[in-house]
Design a protein around this motif. Structure first.
Motif, PDB file in Angstrom:
ATOM      1  N   VAL A 180      -0.611   2.557 -13.681  1.00 32.49           N
ATOM      2  CA  VAL A 180       0.850   2.471 -13.576  1.00 32.49           C
ATOM      3  C   VAL A 180       1.269   2.191 -12.128  1.00 32.49           C
ATOM      4  CG1 VAL A 180       3.015   3.762 -13.810  1.00 32.49           C
ATOM      5  CG2 VAL A 180       1.247   3.931 -15.578  1.00 32.49           C
ATOM      6  N   GLY A 181       0.624   2.862 -11.184  1.00 34.11           N
ATOM      7  CA  GLY A 181       0.938   2.618  -9.780  1.00 34.11           C
ATOM      8  C   GLY A 181       0.669   1.173  -9.381  1.00 34.11           C
ATOM      9  N   ALA A 182      -0.449   0.632  -9.852  1.00 38.00           N
ATOM     10  CA  ALA A 182      -0.791  -0.761  -9.548  1.00 38.00           C
ATOM     11  C   ALA A 182       0.199  -1.711 -10.205  1.00 38.00           C
ATOM     12  CB  ALA A 182      -2.209  -1.062 -10.009  1.00 38.00           C
TER      13      ALA A 182
ATOM     14  N   CYS B  35       3.747   5.808  -5.561  1.00 39.36           N
ATOM     15  CA  CYS B  35       3.737   5.860  -7.026  1.00 39.36           C
ATOM     16  C   CYS B  35       2.583   6.726  -7.549  1.00 39.36           C
ATOM     17  CB  CYS B  35       3.626   4.443  -7.603  1.00 39.36           C
ATOM     18  SG  CYS B  35       5.099   3.428  -7.354  1.00 39.36           S
ATOM     19  N   THR B  36       1.387   6.513  -7.006  1.00 40.22           N
ATOM     20  CA  THR B  36       0.252   7.312  -7.481  1.00 40.22           C
ATOM     21  C   THR B  36       0.393   8.777  -7.063  1.00 40.22           C
ATOM     22  OG1 THR B  36      -0.977   6.631  -5.492  1.00 40.22           O
ATOM     23  CG2 THR B  36      -1.348   5.376  -7.512  1.00 40.22           C
ATOM     24  N   GLY B  37       0.967   9.011  -5.884  1.00 39.98           N
ATOM     25  CA  GLY B  37       1.178  10.395  -5.450  1.00 39.98           C
ATOM     26  C   GLY B  37       2.119  11.135  -6.381  1.00 39.98           C
ATOM     27  N   ILE B  38       3.211  10.469  -6.765  1.00 43.28           N
ATOM     28  CA  ILE B  38       4.153  11.093  -7.702  1.00 43.28           C
ATOM     29  C   ILE B  38       3.501  11.279  -9.066  1.00 43.28           C
ATOM     30  CG2 ILE B  38       6.337  10.767  -8.919  1.00 43.28           C
ATOM     31  CD1 ILE B  38       7.371   9.276  -6.477  1.00 43.28           C
TER      32      ILE B  38
ATOM     33  N   VAL C 107       0.843  -1.207   0.000  1.00 47.84           N
ATOM     34  CA  VAL C 107       0.000   0.000   0.000  1.00 47.84           C
ATOM     35  C   VAL C 107       0.871   1.247   0.000  1.00 47.84           C
ATOM     36  CG1 VAL C 107      -1.660   1.315   1.368  1.00 47.84           C
ATOM     37  CG2 VAL C 107      -1.968  -1.145   1.074  1.00 47.84           C
ATOM     38  N   VAL C 108       1.969   1.212   0.742  1.00 50.43           N
ATOM     39  CA  VAL C 108       2.889   2.355   0.772  1.00 50.43           C
ATOM     40  C   VAL C 108       3.495   2.582  -0.610  1.00 50.43           C
ATOM     41  CG1 VAL C 108       5.071   3.205   1.705  1.00 50.43           C
ATOM     42  CG2 VAL C 108       3.402   2.115   3.219  1.00 50.43           C
TER      43      VAL C 108
END
Length: 335
Positions: free
Chosen positions: A293-295, A49-52, A43-44
């Protein structure tokens, strides 16, 4: 840098960590469910990744950027095959042997159990690791109390003080270990975890010091109780190392199997993502691409997360059981 020692805890009761450490730290390093910890780390990774991505630092509409990132992680996953083979080779080297070697190993274990049964008077010792440790810990506390009862309070002040300090430490740690062992009837790790950081070589050193420096002042009954206590502390150290070995073998074998289970889907999923990302860009909007992309990055990162959470516990156990027998590293026994 070493952490400051809790002033309320005697240094002789310590190995590498304070006994009164943070419950969160102990959960992460030792007692926490590895799947829960792996999920938390995943989760971190996904959140980072999604935050960036939402901040605009990852051009998700450029297929080369996302596929290069995922491809680099997938390429780093391939050496895990070598890691798995090395782990299996290590486990097999401990399990395999010729009949005479296996017989010697078996006879050694039987002899050790008989020695424990003789000094504890427990008859046939339990087969469960937790129950076996419980027998030894209870016997250690009983012998310590029996030794204290044989020491005359009017004897040498130094002898009385050393005896009280030793018995108080043994009783305190015995209570902590017994509480931990109550819910550890079947798990080898639970049994091992209960004695991590407890009953280290400092107790053995203190008991042997009393016998060497004040042996002339002790009665025959006190000598017998102290000798039994010293012998039991040695048996407890051997039992802890034995269960550590059993746990390590099980944990390493399970880790290698888990890495294969996780590694193959991540390799396949990472390859499919790199081949189809051009079409994915055309099908969904940019905000959704960030999540995709984050996933994908989180998914292909799973083998590293699994290796991290299990290796972290194995390394912690190794460091906290480094004080085998009469040797106690990084502890000032003179105090």
């Amino acid at each position: 840098m070493d952490e400051a020692i809790d002033e309320e805890v005697p240094q002789s009761d310590l190995v590498h960590e304070r006994l009164r450490e943070s419950p969160i730290k102990r959960w992460i390093l030792l007692d926490g469910n590895r799947f829960a910890l792996a999920t938390l780390l995943s989760v971190v990774v996904f959140s980072v990744c999604t935050g960036i991505g939402f901040a605009g630092y990852i051009p998700v509409t450029d297929p080369a950027t996302a596929t290069t990132l995922v491809g680099a992680i997938v390429g780093g996953t391939l050496p895990f095959i070598t890691i798995v083979l090395a782990i299996n080779q290590l486990v097999l080297s401990q399990e395999m042997g010729w009949p005479n070697d296996l017989q010697d190993r078996f006879e050694g274990m039987v002899s050790f159990r008989r020695q424990v049964e003789t000094v504890t008077g427990s008859g046939i010792s339990p087969a469960s690791p937790a129950d076996f440790l419980q027998v030894i810990v209870d016997a250690v506390v009983d012998r310590a109390r029996a030794f204290r009862s044989t020491v005359d309070p009017n004897e040498d002040t130094r002898l009385v003080s050393l005896t009280e300090n030793l018995v108080d430490a043994v009783e305190s740690e015995g209570e902590l270990v017994n509480d931990a062992l109550e819910g550890a009837d079947f798990g080898t790790f639970n049994a091992l975890s209960s004695v991590l950081g407890h009953f280290n070589g400092a107790h053995l050193y203190a008991a042997r010091t009393i016998r060497a420096d004040h042996g002339d002042e002790l009665s025959e009954e006190a000598h017998d109780a102290l000798d039994d206590l010293i012998e039991l502390l040695g048996h407890l150290a051997v039992a802890r190392q034995t269960f550590k070995t059993l746990y390590m073998q099980h944990e390493l074998a399970y880790l290698s199997k888990l890495l294969l289970y996780v590694g193959f889907p991540t390799l396949l999923g990472g390859g499919v993502f790199m081949m189809t990302y051009d079409r994915i860009i055309e099908a969904i909007a940019e905000p959704a691409l960030v999540v995709v992309v984050g996933a994908a990055v989180t998914f292909v990162f799973l083998p590293f997360v699994v290796l991290l959470v299990y290796t972290l516990r194995i390394a912690t156990i190794t460091s906290r059981t480094a004080d085998f027998g009469p040797f106690v590293p990084r502890v000032d026994l003179d105090e």
